[in-house]
Design a protein around this motif. Structure first.
Motif, PDB file in Angstrom:
ATOM      1  N   THR A  20       0.828  -1.203   0.000  1.00 46.99           N
ATOM      2  CA  THR A  20       0.000   0.000   0.000  1.00 46.99           C
ATOM      3  C   THR A  20       0.865   1.256   0.000  1.00 46.99           C
ATOM      4  OG1 THR A  20      -1.676  -1.199   1.246  1.00 46.99           O
ATOM      5  CG2 THR A  20      -1.884   1.191   1.196  1.00 46.99           C
ATOM      6  N   LEU A  21       1.885   1.279   0.836  1.00 47.58           N
ATOM      7  CA  LEU A  21       2.779   2.438   0.874  1.00 47.58           C
ATOM      8  C   LEU A  21       3.562   2.576  -0.426  1.00 47.58           C
ATOM      9  CD1 LEU A  21       4.226   2.327   4.513  1.00 47.58           C
ATOM     10  CD2 LEU A  21       2.430   3.813   3.613  1.00 47.58           C
ATOM     11  N   PHE A  22       3.898   1.457  -1.046  1.00 44.94           N
ATOM     12  CA  PHE A  22       4.650   1.461  -2.295  1.00 44.94           C
ATOM     13  C   PHE A  22       3.882   2.213  -3.386  1.00 44.94           C
ATOM     14  CE2 PHE A  22       6.078  -0.716  -6.262  1.00 44.94           C
ATOM     15  CZ  PHE A  22       7.414  -0.398  -6.183  1.00 44.94           C
ATOM     16  N   LEU A  23       2.566   2.082  -3.393  1.00 43.06           N
ATOM     17  CA  LEU A  23       1.737   2.685  -4.446  1.00 43.06           C
ATOM     18  C   LEU A  23       1.178   4.059  -4.075  1.00 43.06           C
ATOM     19  CD1 LEU A  23      -0.242  -0.538  -5.426  1.00 43.06           C
ATOM     20  CD2 LEU A  23       1.619   0.536  -6.711  1.00 43.06           C
ATOM     21  N   GLN A  24       1.330   4.469  -2.833  1.00 41.15           N
ATOM     22  CA  GLN A  24       0.681   5.691  -2.350  1.00 41.15           C
ATOM     23  C   GLN A  24       1.575   6.923  -2.529  1.00 41.15           C
ATOM     24  OE1 GLN A  24      -0.614   5.292   1.693  1.00 41.15           O
ATOM     25  NE2 GLN A  24      -0.927   7.493   1.938  1.00 41.15           N
TER      26      GLN A  24
ATOM     27  N   TRP B 212       5.282  12.049  -6.508  1.00 39.32           N
ATOM     28  CA  TRP B 212       5.390  10.675  -6.976  1.00 39.32           C
ATOM     29  C   TRP B 212       5.353   9.683  -5.832  1.00 39.32           C
ATOM     30  CZ3 TRP B 212       9.951  10.698 -10.998  1.00 39.32           C
ATOM     31  CH2 TRP B 212       9.571  11.450 -12.117  1.00 39.32           C
ATOM     32  N   SER B 213       4.695   8.560  -6.092  1.00 38.90           N
ATOM     33  CA  SER B 213       4.758   7.424  -5.179  1.00 38.90           C
ATOM     34  C   SER B 213       6.111   6.738  -5.378  1.00 38.90           C
ATOM     35  CB  SER B 213       3.630   6.439  -5.481  1.00 38.90           C
ATOM     36  OG  SER B 213       3.851   5.814  -6.743  1.00 38.90           O
TER      37      SER B 213
ATOM     38  N   ASN C 216       9.256   3.363 -11.703  1.00 39.35           N
ATOM     39  CA  ASN C 216       8.778   3.326 -13.085  1.00 39.35           C
ATOM     40  C   ASN C 216       9.536   4.347 -13.930  1.00 39.35           C
ATOM     41  OD1 ASN C 216       6.560   4.706 -15.095  1.00 39.35           O
ATOM     42  ND2 ASN C 216       6.504   2.457 -15.104  1.00 39.35           N
ATOM     43  N   HIS C 217       9.735   5.536 -13.379  1.00 38.36           N
ATOM     44  CA  HIS C 217      10.493   6.579 -14.080  1.00 38.36           C
ATOM     45  C   HIS C 217      11.922   6.097 -14.359  1.00 38.36           C
ATOM     46  CE1 HIS C 217      12.336  10.475 -14.933  1.00 38.36           C
ATOM     47  NE2 HIS C 217      13.197  10.250 -13.944  1.00 38.36           N
ATOM     48  N   LEU C 218      12.544   5.467 -13.381  1.00 34.85           N
ATOM     49  CA  LEU C 218      13.918   4.984 -13.563  1.00 34.85           C
ATOM     50  C   LEU C 218      14.009   3.908 -14.636  1.00 34.85           C
ATOM     51  CD1 LEU C 218      15.249   4.902  -9.909  1.00 34.85           C
ATOM     52  CD2 LEU C 218      15.907   6.473 -11.750  1.00 34.85           C
TER      53      LEU C 218
ATOM     54  N   GLN D 147      12.773   9.186   0.830  1.00 34.01           N
ATOM     55  CA  GLN D 147      12.147  10.354   1.458  1.00 34.01           C
ATOM     56  C   GLN D 147      10.628  10.241   1.419  1.00 34.01           C
ATOM     57  OE1 GLN D 147      14.331  12.340   3.120  1.00 34.01           O
ATOM     58  NE2 GLN D 147      15.653  10.768   2.241  1.00 34.01           N
ATOM     59  N   THR D 148      10.108   9.704   0.327  1.00 35.81           N
ATOM     60  CA  THR D 148       8.666   9.494   0.198  1.00 35.81           C
ATOM     61  C   THR D 148       8.170   8.556   1.285  1.00 35.81           C
ATOM     62  OG1 THR D 148       8.729   9.899  -2.182  1.00 35.81           O
ATOM     63  CG2 THR D 148       6.869   8.600  -1.360  1.00 35.81           C
ATOM     64  N   LEU D 149       8.896   7.472   1.519  1.00 36.44           N
ATOM     65  CA  LEU D 149       8.507   6.530   2.563  1.00 36.44           C
ATOM     66  C   LEU D 149       8.494   7.210   3.930  1.00 36.44           C
ATOM     67  CD1 LEU D 149       7.711   3.681   3.421  1.00 36.44           C
ATOM     68  CD2 LEU D 149      10.159   3.156   3.608  1.00 36.44           C
ATOM     69  N   LYS D 150       9.506   8.029   4.214  1.00 33.56           N
ATOM     70  CA  LYS D 150       9.544   8.738   5.499  1.00 33.56           C
ATOM     71  C   LYS D 150       8.316   9.626   5.676  1.00 33.56           C
ATOM     72  CE  LYS D 150      14.552   8.825   6.021  1.00 33.56           C
ATOM     73  NZ  LYS D 150      15.765   9.640   5.987  1.00 33.56           N
TER      74      LYS D 150
END
Length: 192
Positions: free
Chosen positions: A31-35, A42-43, A49-51, A182-185
């Protein structure tokens, strides 16, 4: 650790990228991976996906250049440092970044809501494996990674040496790995 900018050093950088991505992605809840952390941001899935999209463009240029190159190293040459200006550009991509760049339309992530993290991770790891194969092929052929130039995949008027191409791609990957972390944090802080 291999000498900086040698074939083995480049290979080690992409091996490190694989290890970092695998440890990070497998530790995240789906869930966090896609949020996304906020509207318009960006999630973690979108970062990867961009990379992949970006890496695929570079891979095409790299593969063609390594296949057609006949510039071999001279006796004693074992490292392939970037030119001064290229090093400055590459350092701009190093994390943590201070300036956000607008992503051009073709490089924006596609809808990742249908992805699962294992699928996306495997695609990313496969790209790293392909890059490592190309580096090993260049090492076997004893190609001079400083002499063969390739056009930038998005701005074809700009050209880079193969070593600069690998360095820019690798720095870009670390930049977005840092962004994903940073997104995960942010997501974890929002949930507490």
């Amino acid at each position: 650790m291999p000498e900086q900018y040698s074939y083995d050093w480049f290979i080690q950088q992409f091996e490190n990228t694989k290890d970092s991505a695998e440890q990070f992605v497998t530790s995240i809840d789906e869930t966090l991976f896609l949020q996304p952390p906020a509207e318009g941001r960006w999630s973690i899935a979108e970062c990867y996906n961009h990379l992949i999209n970006y890496g695929d463009l570079y891979f095409d240029n790299i593969t063609g250049a390594i296949t057609e190159s006949s510039h071999t190293i001279q006796a004693g040459t074992i490292t392939f440092p970037p030119r001064w200006l290229a090093q400055k550009v590459i350092s701009f991509f190093e994390p943590p970044y201070r300036i956000k760049l607008k992503t051009i339309k073709p490089m924006k992530p596609v809808d990742t809501s249908e992805y699962n993290r294992t699928e996306l991770l495997n695609e990313y790891l496969h790209l790293q494996d392909q890059l490592i194969v190309q580096l090993k092929k260049a090492r076997t052929k004893q190609l001079d990674l400083r002499r063969k130039k390739v056009p930038h995949p998005i701005f074809p008027l700009l050209s880079m040496t193969l070593s600069e191409c690998f360095l820019l791609l690798e720095a870009h990957q670390r930049r977005h790995q840092w962004q994903a972390e940073q997104t995960l944090k942010v997501l974890e802080n929002n949930s507490t």
